[in-house]
Design a protein around this motif. Sequence first.
Motif, PDB file in Angstrom:
ATOM      1  N   TYR A 147      41.449  57.888  52.517  1.00 54.93           N
ATOM      2  CA  TYR A 147      41.783  57.304  51.250  1.00 54.93           C
ATOM      3  C   TYR A 147      40.318  55.734  50.891  1.00 54.93           C
ATOM      4  CZ  TYR A 147      44.579  54.309  48.738  1.00 54.93           C
ATOM      5  OH  TYR A 147      45.313  53.910  47.305  1.00 54.93           O
ATOM      6  N   ARG A 148      39.937  55.869  50.031  1.00 55.64           N
ATOM      7  CA  ARG A 148      39.385  55.220  49.646  1.00 55.64           C
ATOM      8  C   ARG A 148      39.511  55.082  48.350  1.00 55.64           C
ATOM      9  NH1 ARG A 148      36.190  58.468  53.000  1.00 55.64           N
ATOM     10  NH2 ARG A 148      34.969  57.447  54.374  1.00 55.64           N
ATOM     11  N   LEU A 149      39.806  53.278  47.800  1.00 54.79           N
ATOM     12  CA  LEU A 149      40.592  52.918  46.300  1.00 54.79           C
ATOM     13  C   LEU A 149      39.500  51.691  46.031  1.00 54.79           C
ATOM     14  CD1 LEU A 149      42.923  52.498  44.356  1.00 54.79           C
ATOM     15  CD2 LEU A 149      43.880  50.726  46.294  1.00 54.79           C
ATOM     16  N   ILE A 150      39.579  51.819  44.235  1.00 52.39           N
ATOM     17  CA  ILE A 150      38.538  50.935  43.771  1.00 52.39           C
ATOM     18  C   ILE A 150      40.343  50.771  42.363  1.00 52.39           C
ATOM     19  CG2 ILE A 150      36.992  49.975  42.070  1.00 52.39           C
ATOM     20  CD1 ILE A 150      35.240  52.708  43.405  1.00 52.39           C
ATOM     21  N   LYS A 151      40.315  49.505  42.833  1.00 54.89           N
ATOM     22  CA  LYS A 151      41.103  49.130  40.974  1.00 54.89           C
ATOM     23  C   LYS A 151      40.280  47.512  40.371  1.00 54.89           C
ATOM     24  CE  LYS A 151      45.110  48.939  44.600  1.00 54.89           C
ATOM     25  NZ  LYS A 151      46.612  49.189  43.300  1.00 54.89           N
ATOM     26  N   GLU A 152      40.873  48.029  38.875  1.00 50.49           N
ATOM     27  CA  GLU A 152      40.000  47.331  37.797  1.00 50.49           C
ATOM     28  C   GLU A 152      40.833  46.225  37.051  1.00 50.49           C
ATOM     29  OE1 GLU A 152      37.665  48.364  34.831  1.00 50.49           O
ATOM     30  OE2 GLU A 152      36.553  47.624  36.179  1.00 50.49           O
ATOM     31  N   LEU A 153      41.044  45.171  36.867  1.00 49.76           N
ATOM     32  CA  LEU A 153      41.936  44.373  36.289  1.00 49.76           C
ATOM     33  C   LEU A 153      41.623  45.458  34.459  1.00 49.76           C
ATOM     34  CD1 LEU A 153      43.740  41.915  35.385  1.00 49.76           C
ATOM     35  CD2 LEU A 153      41.581  40.539  34.740  1.00 49.76           C
ATOM     36  N   TRP A 154      43.315  45.576  33.888  1.00 54.98           N
ATOM     37  CA  TRP A 154      42.750  45.594  32.924  1.00 54.98           C
ATOM     38  C   TRP A 154      43.897  44.604  32.202  1.00 54.98           C
ATOM     39  CZ3 TRP A 154      41.107  49.741  30.344  1.00 54.98           C
ATOM     40  CH2 TRP A 154      41.035  49.732  29.206  1.00 54.98           C
ATOM     41  N   ALA A 155      44.029  44.183  32.372  1.00 56.27           N
ATOM     42  CA  ALA A 155      45.036  42.395  31.322  1.00 56.27           C
ATOM     43  C   ALA A 155      45.902  41.409  32.871  1.00 56.27           C
ATOM     44  CB  ALA A 155      46.093  43.264  30.556  1.00 56.27           C
ATOM     45  N   PHE A 156      46.566  40.384  31.721  1.00 55.19           N
ATOM     46  CA  PHE A 156      47.199  39.703  32.576  1.00 55.19           C
ATOM     47  C   PHE A 156      47.843  38.659  32.013  1.00 55.19           C
ATOM     48  CE2 PHE A 156      42.920  37.562  32.455  1.00 55.19           C
ATOM     49  CZ  PHE A 156      43.470  36.324  31.959  1.00 55.19           C
ATOM     50  N   ASN A 157      48.513  37.660  31.716  1.00 59.36           N
ATOM     51  CA  ASN A 157      49.272  37.033  31.193  1.00 59.36           C
ATOM     52  C   ASN A 157      50.684  36.683  32.136  1.00 59.36           C
ATOM     53  OD1 ASN A 157      50.587  35.377  28.920  1.00 59.36           O
ATOM     54  ND2 ASN A 157      51.220  37.468  27.858  1.00 59.36           N
ATOM     55  N   GLY A 158      50.146  35.113  32.540  1.00 52.14           N
ATOM     56  CA  GLY A 158      51.767  34.398  33.098  1.00 52.14           C
ATOM     57  C   GLY A 158      51.364  34.813  34.658  1.00 52.14           C
ATOM     58  N   ALA A 159      52.781  35.595  34.873  1.00 54.92           N
ATOM     59  CA  ALA A 159      53.484  36.647  36.100  1.00 54.92           C
ATOM     60  C   ALA A 159      52.793  37.391  36.828  1.00 54.92           C
ATOM     61  CB  ALA A 159      54.057  35.680  37.033  1.00 54.92           C
TER      62      ALA A 159
END
Length: 159
Positions: free
Chosen positions: A75-87
Amino acid sequence: MEKDIAALPLVPPFSRETAIRKVRAAEDAWNTRDPQRVSLAYTVDSRWRNRSEFVNGRDQIVAFLTRKWEREREYRLIKELWAFNGARIAVRFAYECQDSNGQWWRSYGNENWEFDESGLMQVRHASINDLSIAESDRLYHWPLGRRPDDYPGLSELRL
């Protein structure tokens, strides 16, 4: 005076910098494939929807991840920010793994996260699709564990 980005706390409300760091911290933890360690990023009563499975609390998270990584080898994983707001933070991700029959898979998905005031995730919704791939189509070739800082992310890999 310039902010020391590494010193910024990873608690809501998130800035772009802290959201990116929170996403990478989650990726790094999941790439350890250590269910107990990963579970500590979640509240004791955290609620998940992962595909069609509902998971509640750290004990169920540990059991879920133990089953997951027994089944999803290499298992190898890559994550990427898509959006954010507050919490809240939304991410997209892709991981590669091999099943017990030797078949390689790439799984794509999106997650919606919600955090408590201390920065622990209290809600996680994951939608995931699986694609069987040939070993020659694999894109993740770093040694098991943390993705090296100079390894391309999802956008660079055109995923």
